[in-house]
Design a protein around this motif. Structure first.
Motif, PDB file in Angstrom:
ATOM      1  N   TYR A  88      -3.260  -2.291  -3.248  1.00 27.54           N
ATOM      2  CA  TYR A  88      -3.333  -0.926  -3.751  1.00 27.54           C
ATOM      3  C   TYR A  88      -1.956  -0.470  -4.233  1.00 27.54           C
ATOM      4  O   TYR A  88      -0.963  -0.567  -3.523  1.00 27.54           O
ATOM      5  CB  TYR A  88      -3.839   0.002  -2.649  1.00 27.54           C
ATOM      6  CG  TYR A  88      -3.759   1.475  -2.980  1.00 27.54           C
ATOM      7  CD1 TYR A  88      -4.617   2.044  -3.902  1.00 27.54           C
ATOM      8  CD2 TYR A  88      -2.802   2.287  -2.370  1.00 27.54           C
ATOM      9  CE1 TYR A  88      -4.549   3.393  -4.208  1.00 27.54           C
ATOM     10  CE2 TYR A  88      -2.717   3.628  -2.668  1.00 27.54           C
ATOM     11  CZ  TYR A  88      -3.589   4.172  -3.587  1.00 27.54           C
ATOM     12  OH  TYR A  88      -3.513   5.514  -3.892  1.00 27.54           O
ATOM     13  N   ALA A 106       0.827  -1.220   0.000  1.00 23.89           N
ATOM     14  CA  ALA A 106       0.000   0.000   0.000  1.00 23.89           C
ATOM     15  C   ALA A 106       0.855   1.262   0.000  1.00 23.89           C
ATOM     16  O   ALA A 106       0.584   2.204   0.736  1.00 23.89           O
ATOM     17  CB  ALA A 106      -0.959  -0.006   1.180  1.00 23.89           C
ATOM     18  N   GLU A 136     -12.084  -0.884  -1.543  1.00 22.31           N
ATOM     19  CA  GLU A 136     -11.435   0.021  -2.486  1.00 22.31           C
ATOM     20  C   GLU A 136      -9.949   0.152  -2.209  1.00 22.31           C
ATOM     21  O   GLU A 136      -9.157   0.427  -3.123  1.00 22.31           O
ATOM     22  CB  GLU A 136     -12.080   1.417  -2.428  1.00 22.31           C
ATOM     23  CG  GLU A 136     -13.516   1.472  -2.914  1.00 22.31           C
ATOM     24  CD  GLU A 136     -14.496   0.872  -1.906  1.00 22.31           C
ATOM     25  OE1 GLU A 136     -14.204   0.930  -0.688  1.00 22.31           O
ATOM     26  OE2 GLU A 136     -15.534   0.329  -2.335  1.00 22.31           O
ATOM     27  N   LEU A 137      -9.528  -0.012  -0.962  1.00 16.08           N
ATOM     28  CA  LEU A 137      -8.127   0.133  -0.574  1.00 16.08           C
ATOM     29  C   LEU A 137      -7.655  -1.172   0.060  1.00 16.08           C
ATOM     30  O   LEU A 137      -7.669  -1.340   1.271  1.00 16.08           O
ATOM     31  CB  LEU A 137      -7.951   1.285   0.416  1.00 16.08           C
ATOM     32  CG  LEU A 137      -6.516   1.588   0.860  1.00 16.08           C
ATOM     33  CD1 LEU A 137      -5.663   2.013  -0.327  1.00 16.08           C
ATOM     34  CD2 LEU A 137      -6.501   2.666   1.931  1.00 16.08           C
TER      35      LEU A 137
END
Length: 252
Positions: free
Chosen positions: A132, A52, A127-128
């Motif tokens: 990511y 991330a 979404e994350l």
């Protein structure tokens, strides 16, 4: 639009280190994932997890270190992680050094040959995900030193966690004196927070110079900066008193 489907367990293998990393949802509704590390090699190995956009542990390490509930501290060793069960496992912290000489704080994962170890991390969403901006991967790390550091950390590394988690946990001293192992890596990655990390010798020289310069030029603000550099933030009452005295002298 989100489309339902099977949960893909992401795996990226580092051939030189033989450390595999995978993740799966532990509770997707709560945004928690389960990380699983495994060492398929025939010797002990250490690494840091990059996911991330930044190394794991770099964002909120000050609040982790300060509060016993997180069960993590800075380590001086490169010893295999103890398995206390996935929900109870926490890795140690260390100072990481890149080829360019940049120092930052992150979790370090050390596994014995054939060992598997897992833990839970929160803060994700559909979404994350941990994928990511690229798939997570382990960067090999080697313990090269043990030293005492003075670390000036960013206030967001404590306040940001409390805001995100809706908690009110205490923050550590800033700067913070820490004795820890230094692990070197062979990639010039960029941490999310680039804390100011100096050895105690470097810090003492820098802080003392600030104090001396402040005394020489009768600059109380610079003296305060030097004292805070060496010992941490002074209370507002002390700073206000020093600055008032400076103002009085200026009016004489």
């Amino acid at each position: 639009m989100a489309i339902g489907g099977l949960i893909n367990q992401t795996v990226k293998k580092d051939i030189s280190l033989n450390l595999n990393i995978s993740w799966e949802w532990e509770n997707q509704d709560k945004g928690t994932v389960k990380w699983t590390f495994s060492n398929t090699g025939n010797s002990i190995g250490s690494g840091i997890l990059f996911r991330a956009t930044y190394p794991f542990g770099n964002a909120f390490w000050p609040i982790y270190e300060e509060n016993p509930a997180f069960d993590t501290k800075f380590t001086t060793m490169a010893i295999p992680l103890v398995d206390q069960g996935t929900e109870n496992n926490s890795p140690p912290l260390a100072v990481i050094k890149t080829p360019s000489g940049l120092l930052f704080v992150a979790f370090v994962f050390t596994l014995d040959a054939g060992q598997t170890w897992s833990m839970i991390e929160g803060g994700f969403s559909s979404e994350l995900t941990p994928d990511y901006n690229g798939k997570p991967f382990v960067i090999p790390a080697t313990r090269v030193d043990v030293n005492t550091f003075l670390i000036h950390w960013n206030e967001e590394q404590c306040a940001g966690y409390n805001q995100q988690a809706r908690t009110n946990l205490p923050c550590p001293a800033n700067p913070l004196n820490i004795t820890t192992a230094v692990f070197s890596i062979n990639e010039n990655i960029i941490p999310l927070f680039n804390d100011t990390i100096m050895t105690s010798q470097e810090a003492n020289s820098s802080c003392v110079q600030l104090i001396l310069d402040g005394l020489e030029y009768d600059n109380v603000s610079e003296v305060i900066a030097g004292v805070e550099c060496a010992f941490g933030e002074l209370s507002k009452a002390i700073k206000d008193k020093l600055l008032v005295n400076e103002e009085k002298r200026g009016n004489q």
